[in-house]
Design an enzyme around this catalytic site. Structure first.
Site, PDB file in Angstrom:
ATOM      1  N   GLU A   1       7.768   1.756  14.610  1.00 36.95           N
ATOM      2  CA  GLU A   1       8.498   2.463  13.572  1.00 36.95           C
ATOM      3  C   GLU A   1       8.435   3.958  13.883  1.00 36.95           C
ATOM      4  OE1 GLU A   1       6.819   0.601   9.803  1.00 36.95           O
ATOM      5  OE2 GLU A   1       8.907  -0.081   9.812  1.00 36.95           O
TER       6      GLU A   1
ATOM      7  N   ASN B   1       0.793  -1.236   0.000  1.00 33.53           N
ATOM      8  CA  ASN B   1       0.000   0.000   0.000  1.00 33.53           C
ATOM      9  C   ASN B   1       0.823   1.283   0.000  1.00 33.53           C
ATOM     10  OD1 ASN B   1       0.820  -0.630   2.576  1.00 33.53           O
ATOM     11  ND2 ASN B   1      -1.087   0.010   3.552  1.00 33.53           N
TER      12      ASN B   1
ATOM     13  N   GLU C   1       4.873  -4.857  11.729  1.00 38.53           N
ATOM     14  CA  GLU C   1       3.798  -3.871  11.526  1.00 38.53           C
ATOM     15  C   GLU C   1       2.697  -4.579  10.756  1.00 38.53           C
ATOM     16  OE1 GLU C   1       3.550  -1.102  12.870  1.00 38.53           O
ATOM     17  OE2 GLU C   1       5.581  -0.580  13.441  1.00 38.53           O
TER      18      GLU C   1
ATOM     19  N   CYS D   1      -3.438   0.213   6.888  1.00 36.20           N
ATOM     20  CA  CYS D   1      -3.504  -0.728   8.006  1.00 36.20           C
ATOM     21  C   CYS D   1      -4.140  -0.136   9.258  1.00 36.20           C
ATOM     22  CB  CYS D   1      -2.105  -1.189   8.338  1.00 36.20           C
ATOM     23  SG  CYS D   1      -1.003   0.216   8.548  1.00 36.20           S
TER      24      CYS D   1
HETATM   25  P1  NAD Z   1       1.215  -9.878   3.057  1.00 32.80           P
HETATM   26  O1  NAD Z   1       1.283 -10.313   4.461  1.00 32.80           O
HETATM   27  O2  NAD Z   1       0.530 -10.732   2.079  1.00 32.80           O
HETATM   28  O3  NAD Z   1       2.683  -9.634   2.475  1.00 32.80           O
HETATM   29  C1  NAD Z   1       3.593  -8.758   3.082  1.00 32.80           C
HETATM   30  C2  NAD Z   1       4.989  -9.050   2.575  1.00 32.80           C
HETATM   31  O4  NAD Z   1       5.441 -10.287   3.133  1.00 32.80           O
HETATM   32  C3  NAD Z   1       5.116  -9.207   1.072  1.00 32.80           C
HETATM   33  O5  NAD Z   1       6.296  -8.587   0.640  1.00 32.80           O
HETATM   34  C4  NAD Z   1       5.204 -10.717   0.880  1.00 32.80           C
HETATM   35  O6  NAD Z   1       5.885 -11.102  -0.278  1.00 32.80           O
HETATM   36  C5  NAD Z   1       5.969 -11.114   2.116  1.00 32.80           C
HETATM   37  N1  NAD Z   1       5.795 -12.493   2.553  1.00 32.80           N
HETATM   38  C6  NAD Z   1       4.722 -13.297   2.406  1.00 32.80           C
HETATM   39  N2  NAD Z   1       4.949 -14.500   2.962  1.00 32.80           N
HETATM   40  C7  NAD Z   1       6.197 -14.471   3.493  1.00 32.80           C
HETATM   41  C8  NAD Z   1       6.992 -15.408   4.202  1.00 32.80           C
HETATM   42  N3  NAD Z   1       6.546 -16.625   4.499  1.00 32.80           N
HETATM   43  N4  NAD Z   1       8.237 -15.021   4.595  1.00 32.80           N
HETATM   44  C9  NAD Z   1       8.691 -13.784   4.335  1.00 32.80           C
HETATM   45  N5  NAD Z   1       7.974 -12.861   3.647  1.00 32.80           N
HETATM   46  C10 NAD Z   1       6.736 -13.186   3.232  1.00 32.80           C
HETATM   47  O7  NAD Z   1       0.573  -8.418   3.122  1.00 32.80           O
HETATM   48  P2  NAD Z   1       0.088  -7.489   1.914  1.00 32.80           P
HETATM   49  O8  NAD Z   1      -1.117  -8.122   1.341  1.00 32.80           O
HETATM   50  O9  NAD Z   1       1.233  -7.158   1.038  1.00 32.80           O
HETATM   51  O10 NAD Z   1      -0.298  -6.161   2.694  1.00 32.80           O
HETATM   52  C11 NAD Z   1      -1.507  -5.993   3.338  1.00 32.80           C
HETATM   53  C12 NAD Z   1      -1.391  -6.248   4.823  1.00 32.80           C
HETATM   54  O11 NAD Z   1      -0.348  -5.466   5.371  1.00 32.80           O
HETATM   55  C13 NAD Z   1      -2.632  -5.870   5.576  1.00 32.80           C
HETATM   56  O12 NAD Z   1      -2.942  -6.836   6.550  1.00 32.80           O
HETATM   57  C14 NAD Z   1      -2.257  -4.575   6.245  1.00 32.80           C
HETATM   58  O13 NAD Z   1      -2.983  -4.273   7.380  1.00 32.80           O
HETATM   59  C15 NAD Z   1      -0.822  -4.772   6.513  1.00 32.80           C
HETATM   60  N6  NAD Z   1      -0.142  -3.483   6.628  1.00 32.80           N
HETATM   61  C16 NAD Z   1       0.313  -3.091   7.860  1.00 32.80           C
HETATM   62  C17 NAD Z   1       0.915  -1.860   8.001  1.00 32.80           C
HETATM   63  C18 NAD Z   1       1.430  -1.414   9.338  1.00 32.80           C
HETATM   64  O14 NAD Z   1       2.293  -0.551   9.371  1.00 32.80           O
HETATM   65  N7  NAD Z   1       0.961  -1.926  10.449  1.00 32.80           N
HETATM   66  C19 NAD Z   1       1.082  -1.026   6.902  1.00 32.80           C
HETATM   67  C20 NAD Z   1       0.610  -1.465   5.663  1.00 32.80           C
HETATM   68  C21 NAD Z   1       0.003  -2.700   5.551  1.00 32.80           C
END
Ligand code: NAD
Length: 485
Positions: free
Chosen positions: A459, A154, A251, A285
């Site tokens: 962060e 995002n 996060e 998020c």
């Molecule tokens: P996701 O969990 O699908 O992926 C996040 C990242 O992790 C990607 O780069 C992905 O390739 C990687 N990943 C996936 N499986 C992995 C593994 N087994 N080992 C290591 N890396 C792995 O999330 P998304 O769909 O990209 O993003 C949306 C989510 O992120 C939502 O739940 C949102 O709330 C959260 N988010 C949190 C924040 C925050 O700061 N708290 C900010 C933005 C988004």
């Protein structure tokens, strides 16, 4: 003809673009049209090795530079990002589909803020002197070593900088893996750092899916993992990091409450609810997706909310008049549409939106449901799209208990003119990043992060320094050593 969004190569390692076409191709789709605008390749094991060994080799010399020197480079990178804001914002829009109206003020600019802020702190990362009579202890704040950053889709520029800037300020090196959905922007951050004078190899970017993230997290050379992503991914990455006793920052997702008391200024509360649900088409998020409205003002609030939501301008994200963009992918659009159907099936009252917009790209109309109850799916699960759930409440005690009844704890907000109540309610809410008469501000000066399943660590702010460094304690004896024998 090559699209302007196509990067020179997929990865950025040791100060230059690197390609390995043996890696799985990852198409980059522009969400506003569905058109493929670029292709990158997932990192092969050879690329992963190259990135990790480069970052490992570069870290020690970087940590040996003075904080002032490191900080100067980060601040120079911040200046370059600001100078190139327009170009970087256009790329962010191609990467995510978010409207230029937003990306011009929220992405490269917030990345630059992080580089400037942590660049400014770098020279002041000192230890302390602890007198013990004749003897003393001194402490040193040292780098952790090689850090891995893994991003969500995002905020690709912001996440690359929110992780990279504090890591580098503390003398660490980083290998950053952006989300496979938005691989473009982090490459620019790496490029700009080199232009600002950073030594080659201290900030590297490699592409790939979860598999590549997994290879980074389990590598024994890695000292710290900072992930932005969903709770299920966070649990896997946290567990893998624990195997190697690595430091983590997580996060993760949320289902945050936004509580509006009946003495609140209605327009400000509606503005807060809009910012907390529809900015970036709801793909944030910390969004306050459970909007609890005290019964006395419910219908007035809903009427004003529907009226103002009707002013959203859906359209070409590159047109600065557009205020509402598409979902990042077709898949994300379908997930969100599925939740909207659930909301209807489970008996929530649709106030506005509720369907895919009749245009090209992955647009969903900004959607508001009223009469939502705590057990409905749309009130329990993170949707990550433009779907606001409005719930009613009577008393403060009741709303605090209901707001806390969730596995998540990222953010929370309260709107009221009664300041005593505002602070009391915030004090009782289980959340890391909170707002009073506002929602979703994320200045770099303030800590950001969640409690409960929403994450570990923080962060931004001086807190982030603690999560990218460790303290060495040194006992200094001035006299003789006494021993039992
Ligand atoms: P996701 O969990 O699908 O992926 C996040 C990242 O992790 C990607 O780069 C992905 O390739 C990687 N990943 C996936 N499986 C992995 C593994 N087994 N080992 C290591 N890396 C792995 O999330 P998304 O769909 O990209 O993003 C949306 C989510 O992120 C939502 O739940 C949102 O709330 C959260 N988010 C949190 C924040 C925050 O700061 N708290 C900010 C933005 C988004």
């Amino acid at each position: 003809m090559t699209h302007p969004a196509q990067p020179k190569a997929s990865h950025f390692i040791n100060g230059e673009y690197v390609e390995d076409t043996a890696g799985t191709p990852i198409p980059v789709i522009y969400a506003a049209t569905g058109e493929q605008i670029a292709t990158v390749h997932a990192a092969t094991p050879a690329i992963v090795e190259q990135a990790l060994s480069t970052a490992k080799a570069a870290q020690k010399a970087w940590a040996k530079m003075t904080g002032t020197e490191r900080g100067r480079i980060l601040r120079r990178a911040a200046d370059i990002m600001r100078e190139r804001n327009h170009e970087l914002s256009v790329l962010e829009t191609y990467d995510t589909g978010k409207p230029l109206q937003e990306t011009l003020v929220a992405d490269a600019t917030s990345g630059a803020d992080a580089l400037e802020y942590f660049g400014g702190l770098a020279a002041s990362l000192t230890g302390e002197h602890i007198p013990l009579g004749e003897d003393w202890v001194y402490t040193k704040r040292e780098a952790l070593g090689l850090c891995v950053g893994i991003g969500a889709w995002n905020y690709p520029t912001q996440i690359a900088c929110w992780k990279g800037a504090p890591a580098l300020a503390c003398g660490n090196s980083m290998v950053f893996k952006p989300s496979e959905t938005t691989p473009l922007c982090a490459l620019k951050v790496a490029e700009i750092l080199i232009e600002a004078g950073a030594p080659a190899g201290i900030y590297n970017v490699i592409q790939g899916m979860g598999e590549v993230g997994g290879a980074l997290v389990t590598d024994p050379r890695v000292d710290k993992v900072s992930l932005t992503g969903s709770v299920p991914t966070g649990k896997k990455v946290y567990a893998a990091a624990a195997e190697g006793m690595k430091h983590v920052t997580m996060e993760l997702g949320g289902k945050s409450p936004l509580i509006i008391f009946d003495d609140a200024d209605i327009d400000n509360a509606v503005g807060g609810a809009i910012n907390g649900n529809f900015y970036s088409s709801g793909q944030v998020c910390s969004n306050g997706t459970r909007v609890f409205v005290q019964k006395g003002i419910k219908e007035k609030f809903l009427a004003r909310l529907a009226e103002r939501t009707g002013n959203a301008i859906l359209g070409d994200p590159m047109d600065e008049a557009t205020s509402f963009g598409p979902m990042v992918t077709e898949n994300q659009m379908n997930i969100v549409l599925g939740y909207i159907e659930k909301g209807k099936e489970e008996g929530a009252r649709l106030i506005c939106g509720g369907k895919r917009a009749d245009m090209d790209g992955y647009f969903i109309e900004p959607t508001v449901f009223a009469d939502v109850t705590d057990e409905m799916t749309i009130a329990r699960e993170e949707i990550f799209g433009p779907v606001m759930s409005v719930l009613d409440f009577d008393t403060e005690e009741e709303v605090v208990a209901r707001a806390n009844d969730t596995e998540f704890g990222l953010s929370a907000g309260v709107f009221t003119k009664d300041f005593t109540r505002a602070h009391r309610v915030i004090g009782n809410l289980e959340a890391g990043s909170c707002f009073i008469n506002s929602y979703n501000d994320a200045p770099v000066e303030a800590p950001f992060g969640g409690v409960k399943a929403s994450g570990v660590g923080r962060e931004n702010s001086k807190e982030a320094i603690k999560h990218f460094s460790q303290v060495k304690s040194v006992y200094v004896r001035m006299g003789d050593v006494e021993a039992a024998f």
